[in-house]
Design a protein around this motif. Structure first.
Motif, short mmCIF file in Angstrom:
data_model
loop_
_atom_site.label_atom_id
_atom_site.label_comp_id
_atom_site.label_asym_id
_atom_site.label_seq_id
_atom_site.Cartn_x
_atom_site.Cartn_y
_atom_site.Cartn_z
N ALA A 133 79.87 58.11 -69.12
CA ALA A 133 78.74 57.25 -68.75
C ALA A 133 78.90 56.70 -67.34
CB ALA A 133 78.63 56.10 -69.75
N LEU A 134 80.12 56.33 -66.98
CA LEU A 134 80.37 55.84 -65.63
C LEU A 134 80.15 56.93 -64.59
CD1 LEU A 134 83.59 53.76 -66.40
CD2 LEU A 134 81.41 52.82 -65.60
N GLU A 135 80.62 58.13 -64.89
CA GLU A 135 80.44 59.23 -63.95
C GLU A 135 78.96 59.59 -63.83
OE1 GLU A 135 83.04 62.45 -64.93
OE2 GLU A 135 84.86 61.25 -64.62
N TRP A 136 78.23 59.53 -64.92
CA TRP A 136 76.78 59.78 -64.85
C TRP A 136 76.10 58.75 -63.96
CZ3 TRP A 136 73.08 56.38 -67.07
CH2 TRP A 136 71.76 56.80 -66.88
N ALA A 137 76.45 57.47 -64.17
CA ALA A 137 75.80 56.40 -63.41
C ALA A 137 76.11 56.48 -61.92
CB ALA A 137 76.21 55.04 -63.97
N PHE A 138 77.40 56.65 -61.58
CA PHE A 138 77.80 56.57 -60.18
C PHE A 138 77.77 57.92 -59.45
CE2 PHE A 138 79.79 52.69 -61.90
CZ PHE A 138 79.30 51.77 -60.99
N ARG A 139 78.05 59.00 -60.18
CA ARG A 139 78.13 60.31 -59.53
C ARG A 139 76.80 61.05 -59.57
NH1 ARG A 139 82.63 65.07 -60.77
NH2 ARG A 139 82.59 65.96 -58.68
N VAL A 140 76.14 61.03 -60.73
CA VAL A 140 74.88 61.77 -60.89
C VAL A 140 73.70 60.93 -60.40
CG1 VAL A 140 73.35 62.91 -62.54
CG2 VAL A 140 75.83 63.08 -62.83
N GLU A 141 73.61 59.69 -60.89
CA GLU A 141 72.48 58.83 -60.55
C GLU A 141 72.68 58.08 -59.23
OE1 GLU A 141 69.45 58.41 -61.98
OE2 GLU A 141 69.99 60.16 -63.19
N LYS A 142 73.89 58.14 -58.68
CA LYS A 142 74.17 57.50 -57.38
C LYS A 142 73.93 55.99 -57.41
CE LYS A 142 74.68 61.70 -55.77
NZ LYS A 142 76.03 62.30 -55.63
N ALA A 143 74.18 55.36 -58.55
CA ALA A 143 74.06 53.90 -58.62
C ALA A 143 75.07 53.26 -57.68
CB ALA A 143 74.29 53.42 -60.05
N GLN A 144 74.69 52.14 -57.11
CA GLN A 144 75.55 51.43 -56.18
C GLN A 144 76.12 50.17 -56.83
OE1 GLN A 144 76.32 52.63 -53.03
NE2 GLN A 144 75.23 54.43 -53.83
N LEU A 145 77.32 49.83 -56.44
CA LEU A 145 77.98 48.64 -56.98
C LEU A 145 77.57 47.45 -56.14
CD1 LEU A 145 80.04 48.01 -59.27
CD2 LEU A 145 81.81 48.08 -57.52
#
Length: 218
Positions: free
Chosen positions: A24-36
């Motif tokens: 889920a973390l990899e999907w959010a940050f790697r696929v969806e490019k979510a920013q922290l």
């Protein structure tokens, strides 16, 4: 890893995509490019135990006001669930490393990596310095004193030589790497619980599978 933008419904009920916390973390940050997007520091008089769900709810409210569902991408869509995951990561409690750990978790997820716990590393006693000549590689020695020895009936002075050695990799280096992995695992355990029970994810379900707690096996 890939994930559809829209998750189909079955019999009128939304079907959620089940993902382990690391996926889920990899999907959010790697696929969806979510920013922290980290919250401002707490007042110094307050006890620091992370930022809780209030900040996440504020992020969710902000997301609801966005026409394209994303705060950070220009001209493209960032899934709202990915933004919520990023917001919960930003609320990492101080007891688990706070902002520093949140950044580490996000960076590793964005790169699709697991912390290096030095698999297979075994400390070996090796010379501190070596030199290579026509006979091959030899340990460098140094003179630390002299001794008199009786050789064939005659006393002779001989040099006392030592070879300085060290451990490579050093045991503390291995311990440090595995301590870092364990701290990351504890952060993921907290995130798994928070994401699974928050009720804030609309199309993703974070399931129980976790990375191995001690992959080195002892």
């Amino acid at each position: 890893m890939s994930m559809q933008r829209r998750i189909p419904r079955a019999g009128g009920t939304r079907v959620k995509r089940a993902l382990g916390v690391q996926a889920a973390l990899e999907w959010a940050f790697r696929v969806e490019k979510a920013q922290l997007e980290l919250p401002p520091p707490q007042d110094v008089s307050e006890e620091g135990f992370g930022f809780g769900l209030e900040y996440v709810l504020m992020q969710r409210a902000a997301l609801g006001c966005k026409a394209d569902g994303g705060q950070h991408k220009m001209g493209s869509y960032t899934h709202a669930d990915a933004e919520v995951i990023a917001a919960i990561v930003a609320g990492m409690p101080d007891s688990l490393g706070g902002i520093r750990m949140a950044i580490r978790v996000a960076e590793l997820a964005r790169a699709g990596l697991t912390p290096d716990w030095m698999p297979g590393a075994m400390p070996r006693c090796v010379p501190v310095e070596t030199r290579r000549n026509q006979h091959g590689e030899r340990a460098v020695t140094e003179v630390v004193g002299t001794e008199r020895v009786l050789h064939r009936g005659r006393w002779r002075s001989v040099d006392v030589l030592v070879c300085r050695v060290t451990w490579r990799p050093h045991p503390e280096q291995i311990k440090s790497a595995r301590r870092g992995y364990h701290n990351w695992w504890q952060a993921l355990d907290w995130l798994q619980d928070g994401l699974a029970t928050s009720g804030m994810l609309r199309e993703v379900e974070v399931t129980a599978p976790m990375p191995k707690v001690r992959p080195w096996g002892n």
